[in-house]
Every structure is written in structure tokens, then in C-alpha cells.
Design a protein around this motif. Sequence first.
Motif, PDB file in Angstrom:
ATOM      1  N   GLU A  60       0.837  -1.209   0.000  1.00  0.00           N
ATOM      2  CA  GLU A  60       0.000   0.000   0.000  1.00  0.00           C
ATOM      3  C   GLU A  60       0.870   1.256   0.000  1.00  0.00           C
ATOM      4  O   GLU A  60       0.552   2.234  -0.681  1.00  0.00           O
ATOM      5  CB  GLU A  60      -0.935  -0.003   1.204  1.00  0.00           C
ATOM      6  N   ILE A  61       1.947   1.220   0.753  1.00  0.00           N
ATOM      7  CA  ILE A  61       2.872   2.361   0.776  1.00  0.00           C
ATOM      8  C   ILE A  61       3.461   2.583  -0.608  1.00  0.00           C
ATOM      9  O   ILE A  61       3.521   3.716  -1.101  1.00  0.00           O
ATOM     10  CB  ILE A  61       3.972   2.144   1.839  1.00  0.00           C
ATOM     11  N   GLU A  62       3.882   1.517  -1.258  1.00  0.00           N
ATOM     12  CA  GLU A  62       4.445   1.647  -2.605  1.00  0.00           C
ATOM     13  C   GLU A  62       3.396   2.142  -3.595  1.00  0.00           C
ATOM     14  O   GLU A  62       3.717   2.898  -4.518  1.00  0.00           O
ATOM     15  CB  GLU A  62       5.057   0.324  -3.071  1.00  0.00           C
ATOM     16  N   ALA A  63       2.142   1.751  -3.398  1.00  0.00           N
ATOM     17  CA  ALA A  63       1.065   2.227  -4.276  1.00  0.00           C
ATOM     18  C   ALA A  63       0.883   3.735  -4.139  1.00  0.00           C
ATOM     19  O   ALA A  63       0.645   4.431  -5.131  1.00  0.00           O
ATOM     20  CB  ALA A  63      -0.238   1.492  -3.968  1.00  0.00           C
ATOM     21  N   VAL A  64       0.989   4.239  -2.911  1.00  0.00           N
ATOM     22  CA  VAL A  64       0.890   5.685  -2.687  1.00  0.00           C
ATOM     23  C   VAL A  64       2.032   6.397  -3.415  1.00  0.00           C
ATOM     24  O   VAL A  64       1.817   7.394  -4.114  1.00  0.00           O
ATOM     25  CB  VAL A  64       0.920   6.024  -1.179  1.00  0.00           C
ATOM     26  N   ILE A  65       3.230   5.887  -3.279  1.00  0.00           N
ATOM     27  CA  ILE A  65       4.396   6.496  -3.926  1.00  0.00           C
ATOM     28  C   ILE A  65       4.242   6.468  -5.444  1.00  0.00           C
ATOM     29  O   ILE A  65       4.494   7.467  -6.122  1.00  0.00           O
ATOM     30  CB  ILE A  65       5.697   5.803  -3.460  1.00  0.00           C
ATOM     31  N   THR A  66       3.803   5.346  -5.972  1.00  0.00           N
ATOM     32  CA  THR A  66       3.596   5.229  -7.416  1.00  0.00           C
ATOM     33  C   THR A  66       2.567   6.239  -7.899  1.00  0.00           C
ATOM     34  O   THR A  66       2.749   6.895  -8.929  1.00  0.00           O
ATOM     35  CB  THR A  66       3.162   3.799  -7.784  1.00  0.00           C
ATOM     36  N   GLU A  67       1.484   6.382  -7.144  1.00  0.00           N
ATOM     37  CA  GLU A  67       0.432   7.341  -7.500  1.00  0.00           C
ATOM     38  C   GLU A  67       0.986   8.771  -7.512  1.00  0.00           C
ATOM     39  O   GLU A  67       0.696   9.553  -8.420  1.00  0.00           O
ATOM     40  CB  GLU A  67      -0.723   7.232  -6.519  1.00  0.00           C
ATOM     41  N   LEU A  68       1.781   9.118  -6.525  1.00  0.00           N
ATOM     42  CA  LEU A  68       2.380  10.454  -6.481  1.00  0.00           C
ATOM     43  C   LEU A  68       3.347  10.676  -7.636  1.00  0.00           C
ATOM     44  O   LEU A  68       3.400  11.769  -8.207  1.00  0.00           O
ATOM     45  CB  LEU A  68       3.094  10.667  -5.137  1.00  0.00           C
ATOM     46  N   GLU A  69       4.096   9.651  -7.985  1.00  0.00           N
ATOM     47  CA  GLU A  69       5.051   9.779  -9.096  1.00  0.00           C
ATOM     48  C   GLU A  69       4.359   9.956 -10.436  1.00  0.00           C
ATOM     49  O   GLU A  69       4.937  10.526 -11.354  1.00  0.00           O
ATOM     50  CB  GLU A  69       5.957   8.543  -9.154  1.00  0.00           C
ATOM     51  N   ARG A  70       3.146   9.504 -10.548  1.00  0.00           N
ATOM     52  CA  ARG A  70       2.406   9.592 -11.811  1.00  0.00           C
ATOM     53  C   ARG A  70       1.740  10.940 -12.025  1.00  0.00           C
ATOM     54  O   ARG A  70       1.243  11.215 -13.119  1.00  0.00           O
ATOM     55  CB  ARG A  70       1.348   8.491 -11.876  1.00  0.00           C
TER      56      ARG A  70
END
Length: 84
Positions: A60-70
Motif C-alpha cells: 500500500e505504501i508503494e502504491a501511494v508512492i507510485t500514484e504520487l510519481e504519476r
Amino acid sequence: MSKFTEEKLEKAIIALLEQRGFPNTPGGQLQRAPTEVLIKDDLRRFLAGRYAEDKITPAEIEAVITELERLPTTGFNQSSQSIH
């Protein structure tokens, strides 16, 4: 009346955070690529601690980071609205 710019907003936020005890480290002093906006390790630690009671997972943490990077790098206001 002078125009309120992104630079003025940044300076105001930095001053407010410093008043509350958060240190300011200029970007050039951070250990990261100049094109990296997120300080991912700090964000991971924050999210893990803040949402520990909710049992946030590493995925879930990585999903948040991925979303921010996009998020688009243009349109400061639009990106800010999306983040919030």
C-alpha cells in the motif's frame, strides 16, 4: 498589491514549518537525483508510522508512492489538488 507566486508560497510554507520545529534542508543538500521530487525513504517511514494502527502494508505504501510519481509535473495547482 504584489502577485502571490509559487516562490512566495514556498517561502511562506518553509517559514511556517520552521516555526513548528521542522528543519529545512535545501534540495541540493539531499542525497537524491536532482530530478527526484519525493524523498521516498522519508515518505515510507512516515506512512508506516502514521498508519501503523491501520496496518498499512508495504504494498500500500508503494502504491501511494507510485500514484504520487504519476502526477503531472506541470500545473502546480492541479497536482496539489490531486494530492490533497
